[in-house]
Design an enzyme around this catalytic site. Sequence first.
Site, short mmCIF file in Angstrom:
data_model
loop_
_atom_site.label_atom_id
_atom_site.label_comp_id
_atom_site.label_asym_id
_atom_site.label_seq_id
_atom_site.Cartn_x
_atom_site.Cartn_y
_atom_site.Cartn_z
N TYR A 96 2.88 6.47 -3.96
CA TYR A 96 1.86 6.01 -4.92
C TYR A 96 1.40 7.18 -5.79
O TYR A 96 1.45 7.11 -7.02
CB TYR A 96 0.68 5.43 -4.14
CG TYR A 96 -0.41 4.84 -5.01
CD1 TYR A 96 -0.18 3.67 -5.74
CD2 TYR A 96 -1.66 5.44 -5.10
CE1 TYR A 96 -1.18 3.12 -6.53
CE2 TYR A 96 -2.66 4.88 -5.89
CZ TYR A 96 -2.42 3.73 -6.60
OH TYR A 96 -3.41 3.18 -7.39
N VAL B 253 -11.07 -0.29 2.42
CA VAL B 253 -12.22 -0.17 3.30
C VAL B 253 -13.31 -1.22 3.05
O VAL B 253 -13.83 -1.80 4.00
CB VAL B 253 -12.77 1.27 3.26
CG1 VAL B 253 -13.38 1.62 1.92
CG2 VAL B 253 -13.75 1.51 4.36
#
Length: 345
Positions: free
Chosen positions: A154, A196
């Site tokens: 990424y 998260v």
Amino acid sequence: MSASVAPHRPVLVSGGAGFLGSHLCERLLHAGETVVCIDNFSTSSRADIEHLLAHPRFTLREMDVSELDALRFERVGAIYNMACPASPLHYQRNPLGTLFTSIRGTDNLLRLARRSAVRMFQASTSEIYGHPSVHPQNEHYWGHVNTMGPRACYDEGKRCAETLCYIYSTRFAVSVRIARIFNTYGPRMRLNDGRVVVNFICQALRNRPITVYGDGRQTRSFCYVDDMIEAIVRMMDERNRCHGPINIGNPAEVPIVELARLIVQLTGSRSSIVCRPLPKDDPPRRRPDISLAREVLGWQPGTALQTGLALTIHDVERRLRAGRRRRRSAAAVARDASVEGARAP
Ligand code: UDP
């Protein structure tokens, strides 16, 4: 309609069914643009753009941006490149796919921007700073990224995409806008996204343990999605002053364990907080210096974390409830079918 869009042509949004992409498509439609969304649904869902499919100025093309043929694709009025999984859980599942989406996908779109003689927005990321030795991170900092780790597909893909933008802008005069996007959250994040905010909200609403990775002292700075979209659109419309990448994010920095406590409090949950191993190469802290965004775009985030979280919790709650209803009615249909089957001669 925006001055940065070539008239009578659609705006192309790659990754337009994703979390940020779908919010952006909505915003562009609202501004009167015609939108062509391309998406391969690798991590997004058709359900998230279902409400847009009936819109007369919205078209969906199911395709992979890394296979887009810039010579054959229709000329477009502007390009927003939002394509690429952004959750570490998802982008690490298919690392080559992630890398090629950023590199080939961005190259294809830059070719199309060049052929169409239009501006392109590139969704870059705070991940290009890696494990930062400068804090908060400003745009002059070159970053500290492990090329040989699980996040590299990424991070390095996005770094290379910035370099492609640099080459096309300096060699071929393509107008590009690069935003380094810091952690963003809000309604419509997928429930299995793995990042998260949505993990903690789902766990809290189900009264299950909140899984804090490491000791929870690592920090992130969370920007609400509407603030992010506003910055992206302003950046694309800004006429002259966006010469390089610009950090977009909310500078309010929070330790992850504090985020867990806040979400437990806002949901009224009975969840406990448990520690799990810290993933490899997880950056210990992250906070944007947004001086440049303030100066050039006159932008700063306006949504406080508590407010944004309350809106996100409401959305997740609604979708969890809808999921339970769907499962209950599917179970009832299956039960009825088995009763009918038992009665059949
Ligand atoms: N994290 C966590 N529990 C979870 C998911 C994530 O403690 O269930 C931590 C993760 O290790 C990282 C931070 O939360 O330190 C932000 O992770 P996320 O995957 O949202 O995005 P990142 O900023 O790492 O790309």
